[in-house]
Design a protein around this motif. Structure first.
Motif, PDB file in Angstrom:
ATOM      1  N   ALA A 473       0.863  -1.080  -0.022  1.00  0.00           N
ATOM      2  CA  ALA A 473      -0.027   0.016  -0.215  1.00  0.00           C
ATOM      3  C   ALA A 473       0.995   1.164  -0.078  1.00  0.00           C
ATOM      4  CB  ALA A 473      -0.881   0.012   1.242  1.00  0.00           C
ATOM      5  N   GLN A 474       2.066   0.999   0.871  1.00  0.00           N
ATOM      6  CA  GLN A 474       2.758   2.354   0.759  1.00  0.00           C
ATOM      7  C   GLN A 474       3.440   2.618  -0.259  1.00  0.00           C
ATOM      8  OE1 GLN A 474       5.477   1.157   4.329  1.00  0.00           O
ATOM      9  NE2 GLN A 474       3.993   2.375   5.519  1.00  0.00           N
ATOM     10  N   GLN A 475       3.769   1.515  -1.087  1.00  0.00           N
ATOM     11  CA  GLN A 475       4.448   1.494  -2.343  1.00  0.00           C
ATOM     12  C   GLN A 475       3.543   2.281  -3.491  1.00  0.00           C
ATOM     13  OE1 GLN A 475       6.043  -2.477  -3.027  1.00  0.00           O
ATOM     14  NE2 GLN A 475       7.804  -2.155  -2.108  1.00  0.00           N
ATOM     15  N   ALA A 476       2.291   1.746  -3.384  1.00  0.00           N
ATOM     16  CA  ALA A 476       1.323   2.337  -4.287  1.00  0.00           C
ATOM     17  C   ALA A 476       1.149   3.702  -3.889  1.00  0.00           C
ATOM     18  CB  ALA A 476       0.153   1.707  -4.228  1.00  0.00           C
ATOM     19  N   HIS A 477       1.341   4.264  -2.824  1.00  0.00           N
ATOM     20  CA  HIS A 477       1.027   5.857  -2.662  1.00  0.00           C
ATOM     21  C   HIS A 477       2.240   6.345  -3.101  1.00  0.00           C
ATOM     22  CE1 HIS A 477      -2.137   4.762   0.981  1.00  0.00           C
ATOM     23  NE2 HIS A 477      -2.382   4.568  -0.229  1.00  0.00           N
ATOM     24  N   LEU A 481       2.289   9.357  -5.756  1.00  0.00           N
ATOM     25  CA  LEU A 481       2.953  10.866  -5.556  1.00  0.00           C
ATOM     26  C   LEU A 481       4.021  11.024  -6.283  1.00  0.00           C
ATOM     27  CD1 LEU A 481       3.163  13.240  -3.737  1.00  0.00           C
ATOM     28  CD2 LEU A 481       4.817  11.727  -2.076  1.00  0.00           C
ATOM     29  N   ASP A 482       4.774   9.775  -6.681  1.00  0.00           N
ATOM     30  CA  ASP A 482       5.829  10.010  -7.779  1.00  0.00           C
ATOM     31  C   ASP A 482       5.167  10.377  -8.962  1.00  0.00           C
ATOM     32  OD1 ASP A 482       8.406  10.122  -8.723  1.00  0.00           O
ATOM     33  OD2 ASP A 482       8.608   8.215  -9.163  1.00  0.00           O
ATOM     34  N   SER A 483       4.201   9.980  -9.564  1.00  0.00           N
ATOM     35  CA  SER A 483       3.741  10.239 -10.820  1.00  0.00           C
ATOM     36  C   SER A 483       3.038  11.858 -10.747  1.00  0.00           C
ATOM     37  CB  SER A 483       2.575   9.196 -11.271  1.00  0.00           C
ATOM     38  OG  SER A 483       1.413   9.239  -9.944  1.00  0.00           O
ATOM     39  N   LEU A 484       2.559  12.138  -9.626  1.00  0.00           N
ATOM     40  CA  LEU A 484       2.194  13.445  -9.357  1.00  0.00           C
ATOM     41  C   LEU A 484       3.022  14.289  -9.722  1.00  0.00           C
ATOM     42  CD1 LEU A 484      -0.699  12.904  -6.544  1.00  0.00           C
ATOM     43  CD2 LEU A 484      -0.956  13.548  -9.115  1.00  0.00           C
TER      44      LEU A 484
END
Lengths: 786, 233
Positions: A473-477, A481-484
């Protein structure tokens, strides 16, 4: 008396020598210590072996020498000689035989059996618990060799109630100490520390959390020691461990302590504070009999509430008091130590006693090992034996002892303190296999100095993994965020502009149409467009005022416009200037703009001659500096502000300006400007001075300044008498005066340009209206409007 | 080409034609030719101002009076030294603070002059004029029609009030409601918005009129200059 061994170089010196004759180190401390020679570290955890050299053996007292001899004997298993009932019962480690107990100890025990007989007994006895027996058992060993004066200690205690004297300053009886926590804080900390560091299988001499069996109590009451207890005591491994726990330097340097050496062996060994009490012994002093029996130092001690509070232990057990003879008989240095300990550690002080966890937190001791290793170097010899015995017993104290505060070491003791007690431990208990030091202050210590340098053992620190444990889940977040952030940081490509956009096309189209219309009108020069039929009143007023001017009347004309709008204002003002010239008015040209004088000269000398008009009756005074301030000065005294013309001629002395003293002396003031601010400055600063002689002020302004200047004309009374605004105003003025000039030449072109503008505005509005009617709002916009 | 035709007026006119074309190139957007022309005008204007100030102020108002009338030295020399002091101190940033008192005096005097003139030359007369909008005697003195006079007064009064209402942004907070001015003030503000639109329209018309006149003057100059060469005789 034996030779004194230098603590620094380890060489023997004659008795009585204060300074070592070899190394000049001070042997006898400056501060007289009642426990001369103390200073050994009684840390039970330290691995120190007794020095068995003949010199050392000769310097040791007899009792210590006996203890060492016993130490060589194998320690018997105490459980083997225990009776059956003792094996069933919980073990009383601290209980020992009192077969060899001195008389004072027997008397103490008798007093403990009858706690209700006296009030003093309530302070010292433990009717429900036999902790005192443990302590007494621990004291039996040194007590065997105790002198008579020390033996009287026990006999004097039951008769007195000493704790009521200084533990309770308000004369209230102290509560009966029956718990382990009633012990003095320093002793509790010593015991707790020793419990922590003493191996659990060590021989136990005291047990404070286990009640003795009934048989043991009876034996104690009878003052007899059963056989099992005698055998229990016989092996006595505690002194051996105690001796082991003492470093060699302490064995060598430690002189006879009050416990270890009888008083009658030598008076010189008795400290000063003990000497006056030599006959009866410092511990046999009946401190609670009356105030008269209290010595002076004790009186002071008792009078100090702080000191009493420091020693106040409401739950103090009686086991400590007879063991130490009365705390009021404690030497001053010990009193100070304890009192200072209650005050908390001071900065820079050396922690001497055992430090509790909470005390260690306050003490700046960065090394954890040093915190866990108590420093008993400040404990006198006789006092260090007590915890040593108890530590040897390895009694598991049930209640943790708290509140022990560090104290300061005496300077002389600090000087004698071994390095191992202050510095991080070099030799651990496992280092006993190292070589023993044979000289110096570390003589006898084993494993103190490392065989190899410390840096040999240095190695790179272990590398630990710093990889984070991140869930899915943290990796998904993180990915989100990285994509943003990536989209934010990415540079957007600039869209290439087309060569010609619709706006540019529209602008070019309008410009072309307008220019063509104007050029056509200029080229045709038909002058078909009629001039305004009804001149506005402000224009008529200007014409009327000029017509009313006398011949050669001085007229102040301000050319306050910039070159950018000279095309408009030249055409507008030319009509009025032409009228003034026709009236033969004397034109006095001024300007608050640096460009104004040149524009005035250009109009007079270039533009008007092109219209067939020659102007000669004028003077150009030039630039008025200072803005509104300069205008105010000009209104007050024009001669002083502009004394010379541009040609350097003093025009004020000749006609027609000779009669002009102020601005009101002019026949008319005319301002030509395209800037409404400039027009307002003239109105505000100069017009009030014109009211004195009702001198008119007229304005020739640009069309863009007319809306701002007109209010000054619309006021009642009018602040400006007339106004000619823009090319329409000039055309109207020519219409009024009946003269043709530049305005007439421009008028058709002006009309064409206005017509084009009107057509474009109307066409644009129509197109926009049609497009708005056919356009359908987007769903998002429709929702937004709701 | 006949060199005798290269009179100063012709050269000046030709330079003016070139510069005019460069300025008109702005129709295609901002470009280097337009910027060059703008910078040229700014530089020429600054140089011309320096020359004018030197001759018109320093010589005519300081040097010549001192030479021709030595008796006026007592009044001129203090101003000269003060001006010199201000010039010296403001040239160097390190000495700039020493010229601040003098600069403060100048700014203060200018501000006092401007404020005094604004109060007594604009505010009071304009307030008095607004109060006399319905003065019928003034209408008779101005030879104005009384109805026209009254209608004009009413329009000016309505325009003034509604315009002031449009710029009234004060609100009274009310619970659970949006902070908005009273409805009657909003209605007046919308009427004032009409007057403001008319005012802006008039200002735009004036600007357009001034610009159109300037364009006509430029095109007329070019036509006069180039006409003999472009048009058949």
């Amino acid at each position: 008396m034996a030779d004194i061994r230098c603590p620094m170089c380890g060489k023997n010196n004659p008795a009585g020598t204060e300074v070592c004759k070899y190394c000049q180190a001070r042997i006898k401390p400056l501060v007289v210590n009642p426990l001369d020679g103390d200073g050994g570290s009684g840390q039970p955890g330290k691995s120190s072996q007794p020095n068995n050299t003949p010199d050392h053996e000769s310097s040791l007292p007899d009792w210590l020498r006996d203890l060492r001899q016993r130490d060589d004997e194998p320690a018997p298993d105490p459980t083997e000689k225990m009776p059956e009932w003792m094996q069933d019962e919980p073990q009383v480690p601290g209980f020992s035989s009192d077969g060899d107990a001195p008389d004072w100890l027997s008397r103490i025990r008798k007093q403990e059996d009858a706690p209700e007989e006296s009030e003093a007994e309530s302070d010292f006895s433990a009717p429900e618990k036999d902790d005192s027996q443990d302590f007494l058992a621990a004291e039996e060993k040194p007590g065997q060799d105790l002198p008579d004066w020390l033996s009287q200690l026990g006999s004097s205690e039951p008769e007195s109630k000493p704790e009521a004297a200084w533990d309770q300053p308000d004369e209230e009886p102290a509560p009966a100490p029956a718990e382990e926590g009633d012990q003095p804080d320093w002793l509790q900390r010593i015991r707790s520390r020793q419990k922590e560091e003493t191996p659990p299988d060590a021989f136990l001499f005291s047990s404070e959390d286990e009640e003795p069996s009934a048989q043991a109590a009876e034996a104690t009451e009878a003052g007899e020691t059963p056989d099992w207890l005698s055998s229990f005591q016989t092996p006595e491994p505690a002194p051996a461990e105690k001796a082991d726990s003492l470093p060699d330097w302490l064995n060598q340097q430690a002189g006879p302590s009050p416990f270890s050496e009888p008083v009658n062996e030598g008076e010189e060994e008795v400290p000063d504070w003990l000497s006056p009490k030599a006959e009866s012994g410092p511990f046999s002093q009946p401190v609670s009999e009356s105030e008269e029996g209290v010595p002076d130092w004790l009186s002071k001690f008792g009078g100090q509430e702080a000191g009493a509070a420091a020693f106040a232990a409401p739950e103090e057990t009686d086991e400590t008091k007879p063991a130490f003879g009365e705390e009021e008989n404690l030497p001053d240095w010990l009193t100070r130590l304890d009192s200072s300990a209650t005050e908390g550690p001071r900065s820079g002080s050396v922690p001497a006693l055992i430090l509790d966890e909470e005390d260690l937190s306050e003490t700046p001791e960065p090394d954890k090992s040093s915190i866990e290793t108590p420093d008993l170097s400040s404990v006198p010899d006789w006092l260090s034996q007590v915890p040593a015995d108890e530590a040897a017993s390895g009694a598991a104290a049930g209640d943790s002892e708290a509140g022990l505060a560090p104290a300061e070491l005496p300077s002389w003791l600090e000087a004698m303190r071994p390095v191992e007690s202050a510095a991080p431990l070099v030799g651990s208990p496992e280092d006993t296999s190292g070589p023993a030091e044979k000289a110096g202050p570390l003589a006898g210590l084993r494993g103190v100095l490392p065989a190899e340098p410390e840096f040999v053992n240095l190695r790179k620190p272990q590398v630990y993994s710093i990889k984070l444990q991140v869930s899915e889940a943290q990796q998904a977040h993180i990915a989100l965020l990285d994509s943003l952030l990536e989209t934010e940081a990415a540079a957007k490509p600039v869209q290439g502009k087309p060569a010609l956009m619709s706006q540019q096309l529209l602008r070019l189209g309008i410009a072309v149409v307008l220019i063509l219309a104007v050029l056509t009108a200029l080229f045709l020069n038909q002058q078909q467009l009629p001039l305004p039929a009804n001149p506005p009143p402000e224009v008529q007023n200007v014409s009327t005022l000029i017509n009313s001017l006398a011949e050669n009347a001085p007229v102040l004309v301000a050319f306050d416009y910039e070159p950018g709008l000279s095309g408009e204002l030249d055409a507008t003002s030319s009509a009025v200037i032409q009228h003034l010239t026709a009236r033969n008015a004397y034109l006095t040209l001024v300007s608050t703009s640096p460009n104004g004088p040149l524009l005035a000269e250009r109009l007079i000398t270039h533009i008007l001659p092109q219209q067939g008009l020659t102007v000669t009756n004028y003077t150009n005074l030039g630039f008025i500096s200072g803005g509104p301030t300069g205008l105010l000065a000009l209104a007050e005294n024009p001669k002083k502000v502009l004394p010379y013309s541009l040609n350097g001629v003093m025009v004020w002395e000749g006609l027609p300006l000779s009669g002009v003293q102020s601005v009101a002396d002019f026949a008319m003031v005319m301002v030509i400007t395209e800037n409404p601010e400039t027009a307002r400055a003239w109105i505000e600063q100069v017009q009030p001075f014109l009211q004195e002689k009702n001198t008119p002020m007229v304005m020739v302004v640009s069309a863009q300044a007319e809306p701002m200047v007109r209010p000054y004309y619309e006021t009642s009374p009018r602040q400006i008498s007339g106004m000619v605004a823009g090319l329409p105003g000039a055309a109207a003025y020519e219409k009024v005066t009946g003269r043709t000039g530049i305005t007439r030449h421009y008028w058709d072109a002006y009309g064409a340009g206005i017509l084009v503008a009107v057509v474009i505005i109307l066409a644009g509005s129509l197109i926009n209206f049609v497009l708005a009617g056919f356009a359908h709002p987007k769903p998002a916009e429709a929702e937004g409007t709701l | 080409m006949n060199l005798s035709a290269l009179s100063p007026d012709f050269i000046g006119g030709f330079v003016g034609f070139i510069l005019t074309v460069l300025v008109l190139s702005y129709l295609f957007g901002d470009n280097a030719m337009f910027r060059f022309t703008s910078h040229l005008f700014i530089g020429v204007a600054a140089g011309f101002v320096a020359v004018v100030v030197f001759y018109n102020v320093i010589l005519n108002q300081l040097v010549f009076p001192t030479i021709q009338n030595p008796g006026s030295t007592n009044a001129i020399l203090p101003a000269f030294f003060l001006g010199l002091w201000l010039f010296i101190t403001k040239v160097s940033p390190r000495l700039s603070r020493f010229g601040n008192p003098l600069m403060g005096y100048l700014v203060g005097a200018a501000a006092a002059t401007a404020i005094g003139g604004a109060v007594f030359g604009t505010v009071f007369p304009q307030v008095g004029a607004s109060g006399g909008l319905f003065d019928t005697q003034a209408a008779g003195q101005e030879n104005q029609n009384l109805i026209y006079w009254l209608v004009r007064g009413v329009l000016i009064l309505i325009g003034t009030i509604t315009t002031l209402a449009f710029f009234h942004f004060g609100t009274r907070p009310r619970p659970d409601q949006l902070a908005r001015p009273p409805a009657w003030i909003e209605g007046l503000g919308k009427a004032g918005q009409i007057f403001i639109m008319i005012t802006f329209g008039v200002l735009f018309a004036g600007v357009y009129s001034a610009a159109l006149t300037a364009l006509i003057e430029r095109l007329n100059t070019l036509f006069i200059l180039l006409g003999p060469y472009l048009l058949p005789q």
